[in-house]
Design a protein around this motif. Structure first.
Motif, PDB file in Angstrom:
ATOM      1  N   SER A 195      25.133  37.105 -49.840  1.00  0.00           N
ATOM      2  CA  SER A 195      24.576  36.066 -50.704  1.00  0.00           C
ATOM      3  C   SER A 195      23.160  36.392 -51.136  1.00  0.00           C
ATOM      4  CB  SER A 195      24.576  34.732 -49.984  1.00  0.00           C
ATOM      5  OG  SER A 195      23.602  34.768 -48.951  1.00  0.00           O
ATOM      6  N   SER A 252      20.266  35.598 -49.512  1.00  0.00           N
ATOM      7  CA  SER A 252      19.284  34.935 -48.649  1.00  0.00           C
ATOM      8  C   SER A 252      19.968  33.853 -47.807  1.00  0.00           C
ATOM      9  CB  SER A 252      18.149  34.334 -49.467  1.00  0.00           C
ATOM     10  OG  SER A 252      18.522  33.078 -49.969  1.00  0.00           O
ATOM     11  N   THR A 311      20.824  30.616 -49.676  1.00  0.00           N
ATOM     12  CA  THR A 311      21.992  30.763 -50.543  1.00  0.00           C
ATOM     13  C   THR A 311      23.277  30.761 -49.726  1.00  0.00           C
ATOM     14  OG1 THR A 311      20.558  32.211 -51.784  1.00  0.00           O
ATOM     15  CG2 THR A 311      22.800  32.041 -52.530  1.00  0.00           C
ATOM     16  N   LYS A 322      16.491  34.627 -61.111  1.00  0.00           N
ATOM     17  CA  LYS A 322      17.303  34.902 -59.939  1.00  0.00           C
ATOM     18  C   LYS A 322      16.852  34.051 -58.772  1.00  0.00           C
ATOM     19  CE  LYS A 322      19.291  37.985 -56.802  1.00  0.00           C
ATOM     20  NZ  LYS A 322      18.908  39.269 -56.224  1.00  0.00           N
ATOM     21  N   GLN A 375      19.066  31.359 -56.878  1.00  0.00           N
ATOM     22  CA  GLN A 375      19.386  31.524 -55.464  1.00  0.00           C
ATOM     23  C   GLN A 375      19.000  30.314 -54.648  1.00  0.00           C
ATOM     24  OE1 GLN A 375      18.021  35.110 -53.657  1.00  0.00           O
ATOM     25  NE2 GLN A 375      19.974  36.094 -54.023  1.00  0.00           N
ATOM     26  N   LEU A 428      26.705  35.071 -59.859  1.00  0.00           N
ATOM     27  CA  LEU A 428      26.247  34.158 -58.814  1.00  0.00           C
ATOM     28  C   LEU A 428      26.684  32.731 -59.130  1.00  0.00           C
ATOM     29  CD1 LEU A 428      22.633  35.292 -57.871  1.00  0.00           C
ATOM     30  CD2 LEU A 428      24.690  35.321 -56.486  1.00  0.00           C
TER      31      LEU A 428
END
Lengths: 318, 272, 617
Positions: free
Chosen positions: A199, A201, A204, C255, C259, C479
């Motif tokens: 992921s 981190s 996340t 990003k 995240q 993501l």
């Protein structure tokens, strides 16, 4: 009409080209680019700057709150200019340390070993009280059918599940969990899809497991606790299934040439400054709280032999 | 998509303003199309009935093309009214398309689809009536070969051309394929914009005859013509000058004086 | 013969179309169609056929969706309408944007310069007229394939390892592969120019450099500018992508925001980036029209217009001829047949088709050539100091790139471990990922246009969606998709396909707007619905050049597949990131070599496909 159109086009082009000039700050050196002065810092110049960094293991806003505080405190204690340079991933932190773009870095166990191997002479300065025996937490989505497990053997339950680590180079989010998984008889190929996810981190990982993107994941205990406390982790959707045994983790590492650049005995002074932080001082208390620690203590490279061993075993250290 | 009832060629068209012989096939009244300076069409009125062969004459810039564009619905006039088979152009998509399907246009540049075969081109005339499955099938398979063969035969082309790409045809063959495509569409109103402009005299005469032959009591033809010498087969001639109708009379009654009035000094020669 | 090098999906569709056809007659006249494309495969179908990949993808999708992410997705979508306007957030987004634009501009400028020099150095014409040998040009061409075959992200990450974190890294990462690409395109163009003028000058005793400049400079310029403009758009996308991987600028912020699921802050950056991108695209489009440069990707190259009309067409419009002569022949860039005149509006029956006006608008006025030259010089005068200033403001020290840090010596390479990697699986997954993503992107663009054809209001929406797709770096889409879908190949392919759909869709729309399609009007005039009219009347003419560009895009996607590696199970890309984080240089090297080989083969296949598709019939 046609003429106006043409001019509009020309103006658009021009304004676009001029955009960077119009921006505030004058130095459009984004968050992770080094300010220009630091790109090359001739040795022996009057005022060297101490550049500190950290692996981005958590939410950027937390890092951006914590490390400027650290920089300010060190600046006060040491009397040199200190700046915080954010980096975007673990590998970049190691590389920046190797290439001499960062002087003092808050590394994880694995990245610290990688950094020292790549930069012989780098000094382990300090670790937190909790880093002596750090833990990872395996977490699972409530809808995954997973239950709490008792010991390392129970990890076999994870076979066939969608599973995510944190960053590839995270100690608590990848290295040690993978080590324990192996101990429990789980290979990476045993997960659904033939491989685990990464992921990037800990935060996340929690978000992805909570959303159900992954059935299960593994995070560092400190982040897990913080997430539970601030409500970012929803207990109805994600829960802890296992806490690993302890292992050494995060630590501060300094460049080998600190004494040369900042004066004799500087690394010692730096180490002393860090371990002198106490909760009685309001400034330092804030830092320690954000670090989730009571205080820092001296540490040596020897403490991370186990990590290096596991790293080699798993192939993250070569 | 448009699931208009598939009408087979030869049958009278059902529904919506079915042709009854007292209604004109095409009716323009007081049509005005603005242009730079003077209007391109200035209060033009005319009516064409079933079975009529009408030639549209006039010098360049007289408004012939605009008139045809109004007639086939591509150009919306600023004022005046247009009626196809007694009905005004529908506003909403599907009924409008059903009306358009009954108007066939022979374009000067033919507008064949170069990348497709003759067969597929001929079938493209039926797209308005076909649904998607058949439209897609046409791109994969030989569809309606018999009907296409018949259409080609009517324009004196052999069925062996069906599988050829249009781009491989000669100029004359292309013209004929375009007419065959019109036949496949089976329109009630046939419009043609200077279809003979770039043809050699023999071919022009042949094609004109072919077009004139397509006119039946249930089909009308409006053709813009740059050569008054080819008027012979027409029933009627309409002279257009500076966006206005100068004359509208039987073709046989057109004399040198009319043409002199129409073309002014630059009367086109009577044939090469 | 069919589809040599076309993505297999397309190829199989084409073949089905081919064999499924019933021939209603032989080819008795022995016509000139050596390639039976026009009859054998219905052009319009070939264009949307790649979208058939949707069937398996949609079939797999229900199994991939997991319930959890819908809340997050809703949050994400809501946040689009309420981006954070906090001055701090805005300030840092603007700063990041400045860096990204700076990196893009500098990287682009360096690549154009580099490309120009290398193009001259790798041009056969130049070598022949200077010293009579061709082999240095050929040699250089081969060598240039290598920097081209490695994605800018990999260049960035490699340079980062070698020279450390400095602003020049991102710029060099863009300049190196782009420079090699520009060199190839311009080199091809140079060698494609008729050599008569040059020979004439040389015969009359003009020295080689002057002769080259005079004979080849002017015809090359429009292509250079047009392609250069296109590259600038690409550079902006690349700079954003590099940011996602930590090389600075807005990408980094995007990003980090994604995240940590800070969607409001994320959209602040996204909208700003969108504004800049659209501004850039409009600005470049305006310049392109103003300077009468060829459309970027000769999509919609001439195909309508009967041979009979050609003589008239050629004399009818100077601009038509000029445009055709300028049509560059680079990747995806145009028909290899510059002799073909531009399609012309020919029927006066369609006075409002717009085609006529547009072409008239393009006809060069007598003074336009001189004016154009003056403006170009002016633009150059403005840009040059700006670039220098930018470089200084960003602290770019090109010499810093020469400051190599020794790579850490981490023990002997263990080739056994390199061999132990699951190569067939890695390569297979990468290829499959590329094919699925390419088919999705190539097939969906025309399909979506078809779907919205009857609704004019849907067009701006589609354009906005495509703009966002272009804007979104694929790893970020990946993501985001992970919030909804399980990780794996399909997810990665969707992310990659979505991004490229944005690029392809815009080109398709541009090409289809630019190219008059009288056949479509004719069909509409005969009562055919808007969708079928588009399919039959317009796509027929566009199919070849569109698919040719699609083949080029597939090649780009293969290169790009590395960037979605972080979704997991995405082949070489995933393994590459893993090896990089382990600092396993031996594996990294092996992976790079394999990647480069794959992309070189891919490039070759895509070239063949393009030539086959664009070959004159």
């Amino acid at each position: 009409m046609a003429i106006r159109e043409r001019w509009a086009a020309v103006l658009a082009g021009l304004s676009l080209v001029l955009l960077p000039a119009a921006l505030p700050g004058g130095t459009p050196g984004g968050p992770s680019l080094l300010p220009p002065a630091q790109a090359e810092q001739p040795q022996g110049q009057a005022k060297p700057v101490l550049r500190i960094g950290a692996i981005p293991d958590q939410k950027p806003e937390k890092l951006n709150r914590l490390y400027p505080l650290v920089a300010a405190e060190l600046e006060r204690q040491l009397g040199v200019q200190v700046t915080y340079v954010p980096v975007v991933d673990y590998t970049a932190a190691v590389t920046a340390f190797r290439t001499g773009d960062l002087d003092l870095v808050w590394f994880g166990g694995l990245t610290g070993v990688q950094a020292r191997l790549q930069k012989p002479g780098a000094q382990v300065l300090a670790q937190r009280d909790i880093d002596v025996a750090f833990h990872s937490i395996f977490i699972a989505n409530t809808g995954s059918g997973l239950k709490q497990i008792r010991d390392v053997k129970g990890l076999t339950e994870l076979k066939g599940k969608r599973f995510t680590f944190g960053s590839e180079s995270s100690t608590s989010g990848r290295l040690m969990p993978q080590y324990f998984l192996a101990k429990g008889g789980v290979k990476l190929a045993d997960f659904a899809g033939g491989a685990p996810g990464f992921s990037g981190s800990h935060d996340t990982t929690i978000a992805l497991v909570q959303s159900g993107a992954y059935d299960a994941g593994v995070v560092n205990e400190q982040v897990w606790r913080t997430s539970l406390r601030d409500g970012r982790a929803n207990r109805a959707k994600v829960f802890a299934i296992w806490r690993t045994p302890g292992y050494p983790d995060y630590h501060w590492i300094g460049q080998p040439n600190l004494d040369q650049r900042f004066g004799k005995g500087f690394s010692r002074k730096l180490q002393g400054a860090i371990i002198s932080w106490r909760t009685t001082n309001p400034q330092q208390k804030q830092i320690l709280t954000l670090f989730g620690a009571q205080q820092f203590s001296k540490s040596t490279a020897a403490n991370y032999k186990q990590i290096e061993l596991v790293g080699r075993q798993i192939g993250k250290i070569r | 998509m448009a699931e208009a009832p598939a009408r087979e060629p030869g049958q009278p068209s059902p529904g919506l303003g079915a042709p009854s012989h007292d209604l004109p096939w095409l009716e323009l009244s007081q049509i005005t199309v603005p242009g730079r300076g003077r209007p391109r069409l200035d209060r033009v009125s005319l009516a064409i009935g079933g079975g009529e062969r009408v030639a549209l004459l006039g010098p360049s810039g007289a408004g012939k093309s605009s008139l045809l564009a109004v007639a086939n619905g591509l150009l919306r006039p600023s004022s005046g009214s247009l009626r196809w088979l007694g009905a005004p152009p529908a506003r909403s998509g599907r009924p409008r398309r059903r009306q358009q399907a009954r108007i066939g246009t022979l374009w000067q540049d033919l507008r064949l689809i170069e990348e497709l075969s003759v067969q597929q081109n001929l079938n493209s005339a039926r797209l308005a009536a076909w649904g998607w499955p058949r439209a897609l099938l046409n791109l994969l398979w030989a569809v309606d070969t018999a009907a296409n063969r018949e259409a080609l035969a009517q324009v004196d082309l052999g069925a062996e051309l069906l599988a050829q790409p249009v781009s491989a045809l000669s100029g004359g063959q292309r013209q004929r394929v375009a007419i065959a495509r019109l036949l496949r569409q089976d329109p009630e109103l046939l419009l043609a914009d200077e279809p003979l402009a770039s043809l050699d005299p023999r071919l022009a005469a042949e094609l004109l005859q072919l077009l004139l032959n397509q006119v039946t009591p249930r089909r009308a033809l409006l053709l813009s013509l740059h050569r008054p010498d080819l008027l012979a087969g027409f029933d009627r001639a309409i002279g257009l000058r500076q966006g206005q109708v100068l004359f509208d009379q039987p073709a046989c009654s057109i004399g040198p004086a009319d043409l002199e009035a129409l073309y002014g000094g630059d009367q086109p020669g009577f044939g090469p | 013969m069919i589809g040599l090098g076309l993505p297999a999906v397309i190829r199989s569709k084409l073949r089905n179309a081919w064999t499924g056809r019933v021939w209603t007659g032989g080819n008795p006249n022995g016509t000139k169609t050596g390639l039976n494309w026009p009859t054998g495969i219905a052009a319009p179908l070939a264009m949307v056929a790649p979208a058939l990949v949707l069937i398996p993808v949609l079939g797999l999708l229900p199994g991939l969706v997991h319930g959890g992410g819908f809340d997050l997705l809703a949050e994400f979508i809501q946040a689009a309408f309420s981006p954070s306007l906090d001055p701090l957030v805005l300030g840092s987004a603007l700063k990041g944007l400045g860096t990204t634009v700076g990196i893009a501009l500098l990287g682009w400028a360096a690549s154009v310069l580099l490309g120009l020099v290398l193009a001259l150095a790798s041009s056969r014409q130049v070598w022949t007229s200077c010293c009579g040998h061709v082999w240095p040009a050929n040699l250089l061409r081969r060598l240039l394939a290598l920097p081209r075959s490695i994605h800018e992200l990999l260049w960035g990450l490699l340079l980062l390892q070698v020279v450390g974190l400095q602003p020049a890294v991102a710029i060099a990462a863009i300049a190196i592969p782009y420079g090699a690409l520009v060199a190839r395109v311009l080199g091809d163009q140079l060698d494609g120019l008729p050599s008569g003028a040059l020979a004439a000058l040389r015969c009359s005793g003009v020295p080689a450099p002057q002769a080259l400049l005079t004979a080849l400079g002017p015809p090359l310029l429009p292509g250079l500018l047009s392609y250069g403009g296109y590259r600038l758009e690409c550079a902006l996308r690349s700079a954003t992508l590099l940011g996602v991987f930590g090389l600075g600028g807005l990408g980094t912020e995007l990003k980090l925001c994604l995240q940590s699921l800070q969607f409001h802050e994320l959209w602040t950056g996204l909208w700003l980036l969108l504004a800049v991108m659209l501004l850039l695209e409009t600005g470049l489009g305006g310049l392109r029209r103003r300077w009468l440069m060829p459309r970027r990707l000769g999509l919609g190259s001439p195909s309508s217009g009967s041979p009979r009309l050609e003589p008239g067409a050629a004399q009818g419009s100077g601009s038509g001829r000029a445009l055709a002569a300028w049509a560059p022949a680079g990747p995806g860039l145009a028909s290899p047949n510059p002799a073909r005149p531009w399609p012309l509006p020919s029927s006066p029956l369609a006075p409002e088709s717009g085609a006529g006006h547009r072409d008239q608008g393009r006809a060069p006025r007598p003074d336009s050539l001189g004016r154009r030259g003056r403006e170009m010089v002016l633009a150059l005068v403005v840009i040059m100091p700006l670039l220098v200033w930018l470089a200084r403001a960003m602290g770019v020290h090109p010499l810093g790139l020469l400051h190599w840090q020794p790579l850490p010596n981490l023990g002997a390479a263990s080739w056994a471990s390199v061999l132990a990697l699951p190569w067939p699986q890695l390569v297979g997954t990468t290829l499959l990922l590329t094919l699925v993503a390419a088919a999705l992107a190539v097939g969906l663009a025309p399909l979506l246009l078809l779907v919205i054809a009857p609704w004019p209001w849907a067009r701006p929406l589609l354009q906005l969606a495509w703009a966002l797709a272009r804007l979104w770096p694929p790893p970020l889409s990946a993501l985001l998709l992970l919030l909804l879908l399980k990780p794996g190949l399909v997810t990665a392919a969707l992310a990659l396909g979505f991004h490229n759909l944005g690029v392809l869709g815009r080109l398709l729309l541009e090409a289809s707007d630019d190219c008059p399609a009288p056949a479509e009007l004719a069909l509409k005039g005969a009562g055919v619905g808007p969708r079928l009219a588009l399919l039959y009347g317009r796509y027929s003419g566009l199919a070849r050049s569109y698919l040719a560009y699609g083949a080029y895009r597939a090649d780009v996607i293969l290169r790009e597949s590395v960037v979605v590696g972080l979704v997991g199970a995405a082949g070489l890309g995933t393994q590459l990131l893993e090896s990089l984080s382990s600092f396993a240089w031996d594996q990294l090297l092996a992976l790079l070599v394999v990647y480069a080989l794959l992309t070189l083969v891919g490039e070759d296949l895509s070239d063949r496909a393009r030539h086959w598709l664009l070959a004159p019939t």
